[in-house]
Design an enzyme around this catalytic site. Structure first.
Site, mmCIF file in Angstrom:
data_model
loop_
_atom_site.group_PDB
_atom_site.id
_atom_site.type_symbol
_atom_site.label_atom_id
_atom_site.label_comp_id
_atom_site.label_asym_id
_atom_site.label_seq_id
_atom_site.Cartn_x
_atom_site.Cartn_y
_atom_site.Cartn_z
ATOM 1 N N LYS A 120 -8.970 13.645 -6.713
ATOM 2 C CA LYS A 120 -9.267 14.003 -8.099
ATOM 3 C C LYS A 120 -10.705 14.502 -8.247
ATOM 4 C CE LYS A 120 -6.102 10.529 -9.948
ATOM 5 N NZ LYS A 120 -4.964 11.263 -10.481
ATOM 6 N N HIS A 157 -3.255 2.743 -16.155
ATOM 7 C CA HIS A 157 -2.315 3.462 -15.286
ATOM 8 C C HIS A 157 -1.457 2.406 -14.579
ATOM 9 C CE1 HIS A 157 -1.145 5.880 -11.742
ATOM 10 N NE2 HIS A 157 -1.513 6.961 -12.407
ATOM 11 N N GLN A 187 -10.599 8.338 -12.980
ATOM 12 C CA GLN A 187 -10.878 9.450 -13.907
ATOM 13 C C GLN A 187 -12.354 9.522 -14.287
ATOM 14 O OE1 GLN A 187 -8.752 11.719 -14.545
ATOM 15 N NE2 GLN A 187 -6.839 10.756 -13.921
#
Ligand code: PLP
Length: 424
Positions: A225, A122, A202
């Site tokens: 998240k 990212h 993630q």
């Protein structure tokens, strides 16, 4: 097994409609929805205990401080850190990576030193190191990505040398979903004396993570998240690595004593937390962790594997559709990136939105990876504990409908259909 009906009932937003259709939220990799338990914790904090922390003797100030520090203990247990001082609250993953670059990085790196990244990072785990390399004269190197969407570890021996000071790698790719073998990478990095930062943005929301078992020097993630609020994130750093660090940013709370011309530093972790910390964010994050552990990370992971397997199978049956990343659901997080031939991913996302389906489209803050894949962007469906197999089926039906719509109406959403790529 996840008690899906009960879980879904905990998320008020899942009851709403979009474009007159029930919301199908397939964008949790960007940000997750929040259960009532997290919303209640935030409301209770603001209604009963809101005050600034550490500096006040009054009851509310003490309650707020206790809640903040209890949240730190909660995070410590959740990721298996050895000590509470190893948990630094940040604004998010991006903030945490920049903090490491500006504290540890400035101190540790010089000309000729190397930072080893990967092609699938990212931007948050690329740009801070680019800035640091410009500042220190260090060199950036990158582990390539194979056609199947895995890190090419064959070339690791060539890339990992005694000049490597840092390896910074994502645990799970936000585009390909690939779960990288971070424990192996850490062990290899250790052998050449390099530090390792793992971007867990993630991973922590979706898999059981034990930072001590992994052996990471730094491990970072975002609250939003993982069912928590925005504005809170975590930097875990091994005490031995954090202890010598001097602050990158000055302000209240991070000092022990201040004179007009100098200051001395507070202990860890407050030394690295200047100013008023994200108190409500920490309260919400602790409630999110309670929620995730209540359902169980193993159950969440199994649920996402099942949805991802179904998605890969069903999307594989759509003509002219290309999926990116590993085909093995066990090897990836609940993320499926795809393109329909001749349709810009933005047009595809807009068409799906007409059916109430939220997917992300674009470069996903991973432009170097897009170049590696040879695309300008992709659509991306990402799953979480509240998604259902019926929603995956609805995505496929909507895609077929979008394909018809876009193919039959050249002047419609996307203009004339472009060249048809073969399915890989
Ligand atoms: N790293 C990865 C792998 C991500 O997926 C994201 C967000 O999408 C980030 C870093 C940045 O997280 P944040 O925007 O919460 O700082």
């Amino acid at each position: 097994m996840i008690p899906l009906e009960r879980v879904r009932a905990d998320f008020p937003i899942l009851g709403r409609t979009v474009q007159g259709k029930p919301l199908i939220y397939l964008d949790s990799a960007a940000t997750a929805q929040k259960p009532r338990q997290v919303l209640d914790a935030l409301r209770a904090f603001y209604e009963r205990s809101n005050a600034n922390v550490h500096r006040s003797i009054h009851t509310l100030g003490e309650e707020a401080t206790e809640l903040l520090e209890a949240a730190r203990d909660r995070v410590q247990r959740f990721i298996g850190a050895a000590e509470r001082e190893e948990i630094v609250f940040t604004r998010g993953t991006t903030d945490a990576i920049n903090l490491v670059a500006q504290t540890w990085g400035r101190r540790a790196l010089g000309p000729g030193d190397e930072i080893l990244l990967t092609e699938m990072e990212h931007h948050s785990n690329l740009v801070p190191w680019q800035l640091l390399a410009q500042e220190t004269g260090a060199t950036l190197r990158h582990i390539p990505v194979t056609d199947e969407g895995y890190l090419d570890l064959e070339v690791l021996d060539r890339l990992l040398t005694p000049r490597t000071r840092l390896v910074a790698v994502t645990h799970v790719s936000n585009v390909l979903g690939t779960i990288n073998p971070v424990a192996r990478l850490i062990a290899r990095a250790r052998r050449v004396g390099a530090r390792v930062l793992v971007d867990g943005a993630q991973a922590v929301p979706h898999l059981p993570v034990d930072v001590r078992a992994l052996g990471a020097d730094f491990y970072v993630f975002s609250g939003h998240k993982m069912l928590g609020p925005t504005g809170i994130g975590v930097l875990y750093g091994r005490r031995e690595v954090l202890e010598p660090l001097t602050p990158a940013w000055g302000g209240g709370e991070m000092i022990r004593e201040v004179w007009l011309d100098r200051a001395t530093w507070n202990d860890l972790p407050w030394r690295l937390e200047p100013g008023t910390p994200p108190i409500a964010g920490a309260v919400g994050l602790a409630a999110a962790i309670d929620y995730l552990e209540g359902v169980g990370l193993d159950a969440i992971r199994a649920h996402e594997v099942a949805l991802t397997r179904l998605a890969l199978e069903r999307l594989g049956q759509v003509e002219e559709l290309t999926c990116y990343g590993p085909r093995d659901a066990e090897a990836k997080g609940g993320v499926v990136a795809f393109n329909l031939a001749g349709v810009h991913p933005h047009d595809l996302a807009a068409a799906l939105d007409l059916d109430g389906i939220a997917v992300r489209a674009g470069h996903h803050c991973a432009q170097p990876l897009m170049r590696r894949l040879g695309v300008v962007g992709t659509a991306r469906a990402s799953f979480y504990l509240y998604n259902t197999a019926a929603e995956v089926e609805a995505l496929v039906v909507a895609l077929l409908r979008a394909q018809d719509l876009l193919g039959l109406r050249p002047s419609g959403l996307s203009g004339p259909a472009g060249p048809r790529a073969s399915r890989t």
